[in-house]
Scaffold this motif. Structure first.
Motif, PDB file in Angstrom:
ATOM      1  N   UNK A 135       0.859  -1.183   0.000  1.00  0.00           N
ATOM      2  CA  UNK A 135       0.000   0.000   0.000  1.00  0.00           C
ATOM      3  C   UNK A 135       0.900   1.241   0.000  1.00  0.00           C
ATOM      4  N   UNK A 136       0.400   2.373  -0.507  1.00  0.00           N
ATOM      5  CA  UNK A 136       1.234   3.573  -0.599  1.00  0.00           C
ATOM      6  C   UNK A 136       1.951   3.935   0.704  1.00  0.00           C
ATOM      7  N   UNK A 137       1.263   3.766   1.840  1.00  0.00           N
ATOM      8  CA  UNK A 137       1.853   4.123   3.129  1.00  0.00           C
ATOM      9  C   UNK A 137       3.077   3.299   3.498  1.00  0.00           C
ATOM     10  N   UNK A 138       3.265   2.175   2.811  1.00  0.00           N
ATOM     11  CA  UNK A 138       4.431   1.320   3.079  1.00  0.00           C
ATOM     12  C   UNK A 138       5.637   1.700   2.229  1.00  0.00           C
ATOM     13  N   UNK A 139       5.472   2.696   1.374  1.00  0.00           N
ATOM     14  CA  UNK A 139       6.544   3.091   0.450  1.00  0.00           C
ATOM     15  C   UNK A 139       7.145   4.434   0.856  1.00  0.00           C
ATOM     16  N   UNK A 140       8.385   4.671   0.424  1.00  0.00           N
ATOM     17  CA  UNK A 140       9.004   5.988   0.623  1.00  0.00           C
ATOM     18  C   UNK A 140       8.350   6.993  -0.334  1.00  0.00           C
ATOM     19  N   UNK A 141       8.638   8.269  -0.098  1.00  0.00           N
ATOM     20  CA  UNK A 141       8.095   9.303  -0.982  1.00  0.00           C
ATOM     21  C   UNK A 141       8.539   9.122  -2.428  1.00  0.00           C
ATOM     22  N   UNK A 142       9.809   8.808  -2.621  1.00  0.00           N
ATOM     23  CA  UNK A 142      10.316   8.604  -3.981  1.00  0.00           C
ATOM     24  C   UNK A 142       9.648   7.434  -4.675  1.00  0.00           C
ATOM     25  N   UNK A 143       9.399   6.367  -3.908  1.00  0.00           N
ATOM     26  CA  UNK A 143       8.710   5.204  -4.492  1.00  0.00           C
ATOM     27  C   UNK A 143       7.268   5.550  -4.833  1.00  0.00           C
ATOM     28  N   UNK A 144       6.593   6.305  -3.944  1.00  0.00           N
ATOM     29  CA  UNK A 144       5.202   6.692  -4.236  1.00  0.00           C
ATOM     30  C   UNK A 144       5.134   7.558  -5.503  1.00  0.00           C
ATOM     31  N   UNK A 145       6.114   8.455  -5.672  1.00  0.00           N
ATOM     32  CA  UNK A 145       6.088   9.302  -6.861  1.00  0.00           C
ATOM     33  C   UNK A 145       6.325   8.472  -8.118  1.00  0.00           C
ATOM     34  N   UNK A 146       7.149   7.434  -8.026  1.00  0.00           N
ATOM     35  CA  UNK A 146       7.355   6.556  -9.185  1.00  0.00           C
ATOM     36  C   UNK A 146       6.086   5.757  -9.501  1.00  0.00           C
ATOM     37  N   UNK A 147       5.331   5.391  -8.464  1.00  0.00           N
ATOM     38  CA  UNK A 147       4.025   4.749  -8.697  1.00  0.00           C
ATOM     39  C   UNK A 147       3.093   5.730  -9.418  1.00  0.00           C
ATOM     40  N   UNK A 148       3.119   6.995  -8.992  1.00  0.00           N
ATOM     41  CA  UNK A 148       2.263   8.012  -9.627  1.00  0.00           C
ATOM     42  C   UNK A 148       2.635   8.184 -11.113  1.00  0.00           C
ATOM     43  N   UNK A 149       3.929   8.103 -11.424  1.00  0.00           N
ATOM     44  CA  UNK A 149       4.356   8.186 -12.834  1.00  0.00           C
ATOM     45  C   UNK A 149       3.849   6.960 -13.600  1.00  0.00           C
ATOM     46  N   UNK A 150       3.976   5.777 -12.987  1.00  0.00           N
ATOM     47  CA  UNK A 150       3.482   4.551 -13.642  1.00  0.00           C
ATOM     48  C   UNK A 150       1.977   4.641 -13.879  1.00  0.00           C
TER      49      UNK A 150
END
Length: 244
Positions: A135-150
């Motif tokens: 889930x997003x809360x388990x990821x770092x900010x950089x990882x969440x932003x890469x998910x947003x790009x995907x």
């Protein structure tokens, strides 16, 4: 025909003019960085491209479609223009894979299996395959932003808009996001990027737009902008930002 064309775009919030006669064009495969001091209208400018910010004068045309035309289906148009925000805007109660799949199912009409397969492929592309079930809360900010790009790429966009995509990140996470954006640029994605990351701009951009007080002050090839900016305002801005 340019992929994105702005013609004399002006916008007001009540009595305050935030965009003043802005005109530019972005060709297919071109990467344009938009920079300038806070409050200069950068974010507002790129949000007019997909109709997130309505404007009162001028026109914005994306792939031949007028954004300002009341008859234009903005939902359909937005599906063709990927948008990555400063804050990741992920749904916290959904897994990473489901976050990327949702728009594909609802807007593009893909089956769940089809959407999941595409999501997993894009997670691999942004280096996050092993986090698909998190889930997003388990990821770092950089990882969440890469998910947003995907998630934005999952809609097979004609162009991508980035609104200060690294400004909410810790310094050590910035490069992992910029690396993904650099790769996209190399693959020929049409991009407009609002950022203060001048290293990224000098490496990746074809052109730099410099804004101040709602106006486009400079719109130049990056070599000219970083070499000999024409306006005193841009020279001041660069001298401050490049020395920090």
């Amino acid at each position: 025909m340019p992929m994105i064309e702005m013609k004399n775009v002006s916008k007001w919030y009540g009595p305050v003019q935030v965009l003043n006669g802005c005109s530019t064009a972005v060709n297919k495969g071109e990467v344009v960085v938009v920079c300038g001091p806070s409050g200069s209208g950068k974010s507002t400018l790129i949000k007019t491209v997909n109709g997130l910010e309505p404007f009162q004068q001028g026109d914005v045309v994306v792939n031949g479609i007028s954004v300002g035309d009341p008859k234009t289906n903005l939902t359909r148009l937005r599906a063709q223009i990927g948008m990555v925000f400063q804050h990741f805007e992920l749904f916290p109660h959904m897994s990473v894979t489901d976050n990327i799949s949702l728009g594909q199912i609802r807007v593009l009409g893909r089956s769940r299996d089809e959407a999941t397969a595409r999501s997993l492929k894009l997670l691999e592309r942004v280096g996050l395959s092993q986090h698909a079930a998190k889930y997003p809360g388990q990821l770092s900010g950089g990882q969440q932003q890469r998910v947003a790009i995907a998630r934005a790429l999952a809609m097979d966009p004609l162009a991508m808009l980035f609104d200060e995509p690294t400004s909410a990140l810790d310094p050590e996470m910035i490069n992992e996001v910029l690396d993904v954006m650099t790769e996209l640029a190399r693959e020929g994605m049409t991009m407009m990027v609002v950022t203060h990351e001048m290293g990224f701009a000098s490496r990746v951009a074809h052109r730099v737009i410099f804004m101040d007080h709602g106006q486009i002050v400079e719109d130049d090839k990056k070599e000219d902008f970083f070499g000999t900016p024409r306006s005193e305002r841009a020279r001041q801005f660069l001298s401050k930002i490049l020395h920090h």
